[in-house]
Write a protein that holds these residues in place. Structure first.
Motif, short mmCIF file in Angstrom:
data_model
loop_
_atom_site.label_atom_id
_atom_site.label_comp_id
_atom_site.label_asym_id
_atom_site.label_seq_id
_atom_site.Cartn_x
_atom_site.Cartn_y
_atom_site.Cartn_z
N GLU A 41 0.82 -1.21 0.00
CA GLU A 41 0.00 0.00 0.00
C GLU A 41 0.86 1.26 0.00
N THR A 42 1.93 1.25 0.77
CA THR A 42 2.79 2.44 0.86
C THR A 42 3.89 2.45 -0.19
N GLY A 43 4.20 1.28 -0.77
CA GLY A 43 5.35 1.19 -1.66
C GLY A 43 5.06 1.20 -3.14
N LEU A 44 3.81 0.93 -3.52
CA LEU A 44 3.48 0.87 -4.95
C LEU A 44 2.28 1.78 -5.24
N VAL A 45 2.43 2.70 -6.16
CA VAL A 45 1.36 3.65 -6.46
C VAL A 45 0.15 2.99 -7.10
N PHE A 46 0.27 1.72 -7.48
CA PHE A 46 -0.85 1.03 -8.11
C PHE A 46 -1.86 0.49 -7.10
N GLY A 97 9.70 7.76 -12.33
CA GLY A 97 8.56 8.62 -12.04
C GLY A 97 7.94 9.30 -13.24
N SER A 98 8.77 9.97 -14.03
CA SER A 98 8.24 10.73 -15.17
C SER A 98 7.57 9.81 -16.18
N ARG A 99 8.14 8.62 -16.38
CA ARG A 99 7.54 7.68 -17.34
C ARG A 99 6.19 7.17 -16.86
N ILE A 100 6.10 6.89 -15.54
CA ILE A 100 4.84 6.39 -14.98
C ILE A 100 3.75 7.45 -15.08
N ILE A 101 4.09 8.69 -14.76
CA ILE A 101 3.10 9.77 -14.82
C ILE A 101 2.66 10.03 -16.27
N ASP A 102 3.64 10.09 -17.18
CA ASP A 102 3.32 10.38 -18.58
C ASP A 102 2.52 9.24 -19.24
N SER A 103 2.70 8.01 -18.74
CA SER A 103 1.99 6.88 -19.34
C SER A 103 0.49 6.94 -19.09
N PHE A 134 -1.35 9.86 7.56
CA PHE A 134 -2.67 9.68 8.17
C PHE A 134 -3.80 9.96 7.17
N MET A 135 -3.46 10.04 5.88
CA MET A 135 -4.45 10.33 4.84
C MET A 135 -4.41 9.24 3.78
N PRO A 136 -5.43 8.36 3.75
CA PRO A 136 -5.47 7.31 2.72
C PRO A 136 -5.31 7.89 1.32
N PHE A 137 -4.75 7.15 0.42
CA PHE A 137 -4.43 7.55 -0.95
C PHE A 137 -3.23 8.50 -0.96
N PHE A 138 -3.32 9.60 -0.23
CA PHE A 138 -2.23 10.57 -0.26
C PHE A 138 -0.95 9.99 0.33
N ARG A 139 -1.05 9.08 1.31
CA ARG A 139 0.16 8.50 1.88
C ARG A 139 0.86 7.59 0.86
N THR A 140 0.12 7.10 -0.13
CA THR A 140 0.73 6.29 -1.19
C THR A 140 1.45 7.17 -2.20
N PHE A 141 0.90 8.35 -2.45
CA PHE A 141 1.45 9.20 -3.50
C PHE A 141 2.52 10.17 -3.00
N ALA A 142 2.49 10.53 -1.70
CA ALA A 142 3.44 11.51 -1.18
C ALA A 142 4.89 11.09 -1.37
N PRO A 143 5.29 9.86 -1.02
CA PRO A 143 6.69 9.48 -1.26
C PRO A 143 7.05 9.43 -2.74
N PHE A 144 6.06 9.12 -3.57
CA PHE A 144 6.28 9.10 -5.01
C PHE A 144 6.60 10.51 -5.51
N ILE A 145 5.80 11.49 -5.05
CA ILE A 145 6.04 12.87 -5.46
C ILE A 145 7.37 13.37 -4.90
N ALA A 146 7.69 12.96 -3.65
CA ALA A 146 8.97 13.35 -3.06
C ALA A 146 10.13 12.83 -3.90
N GLY A 147 9.97 11.64 -4.44
CA GLY A 147 11.03 11.04 -5.24
C GLY A 147 11.20 11.67 -6.61
N THR A 148 10.19 12.38 -7.08
CA THR A 148 10.30 13.02 -8.40
C THR A 148 11.10 14.31 -8.35
N GLY A 149 11.57 14.69 -7.16
CA GLY A 149 12.46 15.85 -7.09
C GLY A 149 12.17 16.83 -5.98
#
Length: 244
Positions: A41-46, A97-103, A134-149
């Protein structure tokens, strides 16, 4: 279809799922699915739809004396899963990251959620990683966004650890200390729904405020444009009179 039914059962009745694992897997291997669910849940944006808060709470209930789990092991397994999950998410974003978002394959990564998280990072910086735990969905995406720069790895790791420990401790120990109360036992499903509702509330409130702010801005822009047109028309009329 079986995998879909598995997720449906897990989301609707995490207590029943854990009880089944304790019986079929035993007191040691039962921690394997608990670890994997939080890690995925926390490690994969899917997989942002997997249960987090409710699973931690239910596991905390089973960690009370006689429940089948040990509270110390439960806490440690979830903390490691949460921290490693976010770390995995961060590096996936760093590398792909960029490839996943653009896809466009991750439908949950909507422009609205991306903009919301960008706002969080601008306003709170590293604390975003803690807050979104403490926010479902956002806790999955926050580290992903952090990793994009948005954040270097050392800073991310610090806030990742703080957020993971805080999140796991809150829900596991609430379940551990209060799960044995008869009222909680009798109304477990309602309480789980309440936990999810409270967790989602900040995101919903933020989305509503953003929508209202956007409408207000559009309304002000429309009023400004109308006033500009009126001023232009008035100016043209005035020039016409002078010309005559």
């Amino acid at each position: 279809m079986e995998i879909i039914q598995f997720f449906v059962d897990l989301l609707s009745d995490p207590r029943g799922a854990i009880a089944g694992w304790i019986m079929t897997l035993g007191p040691i291997w039962v921690y394997t699915p608990l670890f994997l669910i939080v890690f995925v849940e926390t490690g994969l944006v899917f997989f942002p739809f997997l249960p987090g808060d409710s699973l931690l709470f239910a596991a905390g209930v089973f960690s009370a004396p006689g429940g089948g789990l040990h509270v110390g092991v439960t806490w440690l397994v979830f903390v490691v899963a949460a921290i490693l999950g976010n770390t995995s998410n961060y590096w996936i974003a760093r590398l792909f990251g960029s490839r996943i978002i653009d896809s466009g394959k991750v439908k949950a990564l909507t422009p609205e959620r991306m903009a919301k998280l960008d706002h969080f990072f601008e306003k709170y910086g590293g604390l975003t990683i803690v807050i979104t735990r403490f926010m479902p969905f956002f806790r999955t995406f926050a580290p992903f966004i952090a990793g994009t720069g948005h954040m270097n790895f050392a800073k991310f790791t610090l806030f990742n650890a703080i957020g993971g420990i805080s999140w796991v401790s809150l829900f596991v120990f609430v379940g551990y200390f209060f799960g044995g109360i008869p009222f909680v036992q009798e109304h477990f499903e309602v309480i789980v729904l309440g936990i999810v509702a409270v967790s989602v509330a900040p995101a919903v409130i933020g989305a509503v405020k953003a929508a209202m702010s956007s409408r207000k801005s559009k309304g002000e822009a429309a009023d400004g444009a109308a006033q500009g047109q009126e001023a232009t028309s008035s100016d043209k009329a005035s020039r016409g009179k002078h010309a005559k």
